[in-house]
Design an enzyme around this catalytic site. Structure first.
Site, mmCIF file in Angstrom:
data_model
loop_
_atom_site.group_PDB
_atom_site.id
_atom_site.type_symbol
_atom_site.label_atom_id
_atom_site.label_comp_id
_atom_site.label_asym_id
_atom_site.label_seq_id
_atom_site.Cartn_x
_atom_site.Cartn_y
_atom_site.Cartn_z
ATOM 1 N N THR A 287 0.837 -1.197 0.000
ATOM 2 C CA THR A 287 0.000 0.000 0.000
ATOM 3 C C THR A 287 0.871 1.245 0.000
ATOM 4 O OG1 THR A 287 -0.097 0.380 2.395
ATOM 5 C CG2 THR A 287 -1.648 -1.235 1.444
ATOM 6 N N ASP A 288 0.277 2.372 -0.338
ATOM 7 C CA ASP A 288 0.930 3.641 -0.066
ATOM 8 C C ASP A 288 0.836 3.909 1.436
ATOM 9 O OD1 ASP A 288 2.220 6.071 -0.432
ATOM 10 O OD2 ASP A 288 1.063 6.587 -2.214
ATOM 11 N N TYR A 289 1.461 4.969 1.867
ATOM 12 C CA TYR A 289 1.654 5.287 3.285
ATOM 13 C C TYR A 289 0.312 5.371 4.020
ATOM 14 C CZ TYR A 289 4.701 7.449 6.879
ATOM 15 O OH TYR A 289 5.446 7.731 7.996
#
Length: 759
Positions: A287-289
């Site tokens: 995932t992104d942050y």
């Protein structure tokens, strides 16, 4: 009226075709045996721990800092670490993983190596303006060599989002608006990072992002909603991601936006149907942050529900949010997530570590000797300078004011003349701005024939509210001791002593990149005031821009003698700019993203569709504005040279193309000027009639040619039916018989045209 006679399908409906399963090779079999044996020893919690990617170290790119990471590593609850590098720091954590945990599973170490690691190259949008995929691959290779020598084995790059709204700050990280060019660059970067063998100690895992459609966020506002038809997804936005998958990219990052009303990190259609089934991706998705946590605010459930939906999409690794380790054990116990789903995710992450050779040597990336040899060596600095030169785009050059004469008195004016921090731009990660060579430093080393002068002219930013937003994130914006009025007076006095004024203006680096969307993309008011005062001197003015996005420059285009776009050029930007200004290097960059006249034209891109009432200036009721032209200020593919090029007529090898044949299109390009120069010859195609509407032009090829003054060369492109394929209304990839136009020229605005028929 011309009609298509039939449709020629190139493949069956996406998602329903049978994919040939390759036989398992011996290396694959050995990996499968190793990973299976390891997983049989793992507890459920240890498997879930492999899905956890916390942040620890020197740099944080989001609002959450992971807590208690070292204790989690010792308990086997961490699969990789984000933001830790250097051989010393990495060795410390890796030793913890392989000596103090039950199963001694090594960690991944990831970092945002976006346009170089220690040696910083131009921002990706600048690199894309070079149209030089071989060079771009070399910059990724150099970045991988440095990053791997600094303890890292994973980069969150390339960013390949198609972007047509320059208000979005993250256009600086990508390759612009075109799916064909973006696809070529995606392939080059993946191959540069990953090399030909991931077990070598100078290769790293690449991660294509942001999957998917992040560049189409509404209003150009970061993290915002995205909504589009699937036919647009497949034809215009998906190709660069698909190109990265085809190039063998090891990992994929999910995007923050929603797709069809479902956030990407929970979108089963996106992650399973498209990515795995249709495209055959075999790696893992990170995932992104904190993207899983942020799905709560999207409104699809609480922490337990978003974790459940994410693992079922699936995404395999949770960046920083830690909802997987918090929620998955309970979800398995409740029967809402299966052990098989956890096993699948864990297996993919362990396979990535195996492919890197970490089980054989977990310390392969912690050589201090390699670190000293690889980091910022002369070869990489030379490449950085070459990349900066090739990325620059000469937007305007009235009366050939450029190149400058070393015999003339030049006034260098502006807050970016002596600046180092902004040269390396946003997402410069581990780069040290103090190692960047400023324009002024380069001038002092190089120019000896005539005096040259300096005045700051203005602060980079005067707006206190804007400075207060940027400075907490390292912008380093400080007001000069002199008042704005005094700075302008000094600049005018300096200009009056000179023959030519060169003004260095643009955006501070914090005004582009993530969380840096702008509703007004012109130069800041204080910079415009300086330019207007300099204009009053009557001196020729060269505007040198440093920025991370297309800007609205209508006034500047009308009033400046020349405009040179240098983006944020990186560690060696200063020497590169000086070489270009004084003619030791001839600019050859071409825009990969359209420059609008004003924000009211946005989104503006060359490969648009016609309307039923296309532009007709003589008819009121056609598609146009009352107050501005439909045309951009500078079109996609635009870029001037110190020399000039002419194009002959297009010569086709035939007037028809069979569905199993090929056609060649040849044009003679001549250097009609006085300087040796490089031209990027661009091939566009238009499908005149389709079962669904087709763009007015589509880039299908490009070739770089270097010509001496007076020299001519023939440039030939081969066109096959595969080049003419598109996704129709049933999402079938097809080419359709009928008439096509082919254009060859120096930009998307070319009218140099020929016609052929696909039968």
């Amino acid at each position: 009226m011309q009609m298509k006679r039939m449709m020629v399908p190139a493949m069956l409906l996406l998602g329903s075709f049978a994919m040939a399963q390759p036989k398992t090779n011996p290396a694959q079999a050995r990996m499968n045996t190793f990973v299976q044996a390891l997983m049989q020893k793992m507890t459920l919690e240890e498997k879930i721990g492999q899905l956890n990617l916390p942040s620890i170290g020197f740099d944080v790119t989001g609002p959450v800092v992971s807590q208690g990471v070292e204790e989690k590593i010792k308990k086997g609850l961490v699969g990789g670490v984000f933001n830790t590098f250097t051989p010393v720091a990495v060795r410390k954590l890796q030793e913890m993983a392989v000596t103090q945990t039950r199963l001694k599973i090594p960690l991944l170490f990831g970092y945002d190596v976006i346009h170089g690691h220690r040696t910083i190259f131009p921002i990706p949008l600048g690199l894309s303006a070079s149209w030089d995929t071989a060079m771009i691959r070399l910059t990724a290779r150099a970045a991988a060599e440095e990053a791997s020598a600094d303890g890292l084995n994973w980069t969150f790059s390339p960013m390949v989002d198609i972007a047509r709204d320059p208000r979005w700050g993250r256009v600086s990280e990508g390759a612009g608006e075109d799916p064909f060019l973006g696809s070529q660059i995606a392939k080059a970067m993946v191959k540069g990072y990953q090399g030909d063998d991931l077990k070598k100690d100078n290769t790293i895992l690449a991660c294509v992002k942001h999957f998917a459609l992040y560049g189409a966020s509404e209003a150009g506002r970061d993290y915002n909603t995205t909504d589009m038809s699937r036919i647009r997804m497949y034809n215009e936005y998906f190709p660069p991601y698909k190109a990265a998958i085809d190039a063998g990219v090891a990992t994929v990052m999910s995007s923050f936006n929603e797709v069809d009303g479902v956030p990407a990190s929970a979108n089963k259609w996106l992650m399973t149907d498209v990515l795995r089934k249709q495209w055959g991706f075999k790696g893992f998705v990170v995932t992104d942050y904190t993207a899983i946590n942020e799905m709560i605010a999207h409104g699809i459930g609480d922490g337990k529900e978003v974790a459940r939906r994410a693992i079922k999409a699936p995404v395999e690794m949770d960046m920083v949010g830690e909802l997987f380790i918090q929620q998955l054990p309970g979800l398995v116990k409740e029967g809402k997530v299966s052990v098989a789903e956890i096993d699948n995710a864990c297996r993919l992450i362990l396979e990535a570590k195996y492919k890197l050779g970490l089980f054989e040597d977990p310390y392969k990336y912690v050589s201090e000797e390699r670190n000293r040899r690889e980091i910022m060596n002369d070869q990489k600095k030379m490449l950085a300078k070459e990349a900066a030169i090739k990325s620059m785009v000469l937007l305007k050059n009235e009366n050939n004011v450029l190149p400058l004469s070393a015999e003339k008195k030049i006034a260098f004016i502006g807050p970016l003349v002596k600046n180092q921090r902004d040269l390396i731009g946003n997402w410069s990660g581990a780069g040290d701005y103090k190692q960047a060579v400023s324009v002024w430093q380069a001038l002092e080393r190089k120019i000896t024939a005539a005096p040259f002068y300096y005045a700051k002219g203005c602060n980079l930013v005067d707006d206190e509210a804007l400075k207060n937003k940027l400075n907490p994130h390292g912008a380093m914006l400080e007001a000069d001791v002199q008042s704005p009025e005094a700075l302008i007076r000094e600049a005018v006095e300096t200009a009056n002593k000179s023959d030519v004024v060169v003004a260095f203006l643009g955006e501070p680096f914090g005004m582009s990149g993530e969380a840096a969307s702008r509703s007004d993309i012109g130069l800041l008011p204080n910079q415009q005031r300086l330019l207007k005062a300099l204009k009053e001197t009557g001196k020729p003015i060269v505007l040198v821009l440093m920025n991370g996005r297309p800007l609205t420059l209508s006034w500047e285009d009308e009033n400046m003698s020349a405009i040179l776009e240098t983006w944020y050029g990186g560690t060696m930007a200063g020497p590169a700019i000086v070489d270009v200004l004084y003619g030791e290097a001839n600019p050859s960059g071409k825009l990969s993203m359209t420059f609008p006249r004003n924000v009211g034209q946005i989104p503006l891109y060359y490969n648009h569709k016609n309307t039923g009432r296309p532009l007709d200036e003589n008819q009121k009721y056609t598609s146009k504005y009352l107050d501005v032209s439909n045309e951009p200020l500078y079109p996609f593919g635009h870029g001037l040279s110190y020399t000039s090029f002419s194009y002959g007529d297009i010569m086709l090898s035939g007037k028809t193309l069979g569905v199993t044949g090929k056609l060649t299109a040849t044009v003679t390009v001549t250097n009609t000027g006085k300087y040796k120069g490089e031209e990027t010859v661009q091939l566009y195609v238009r499908d005149l009639v389709g079962t669904v509407t087709r763009p007015v032009k589509e880039l299908k090829g490009f070739s770089k040619v270097t010509l001496a003054p007076g020299e001519s060369k023939k440039v030939t492109f081969t066109i096959t039916p595969d080049d003419l394929k598109f996704y129709n209304g049933d999402l079938q990839l097809v080419h359709e018989p009928g008439e096509y136009h082919v254009f060859i020229g120096g930009s998307s605005a070319t009218s140099n045209k020929a016609t052929f028929t696909l039968r």
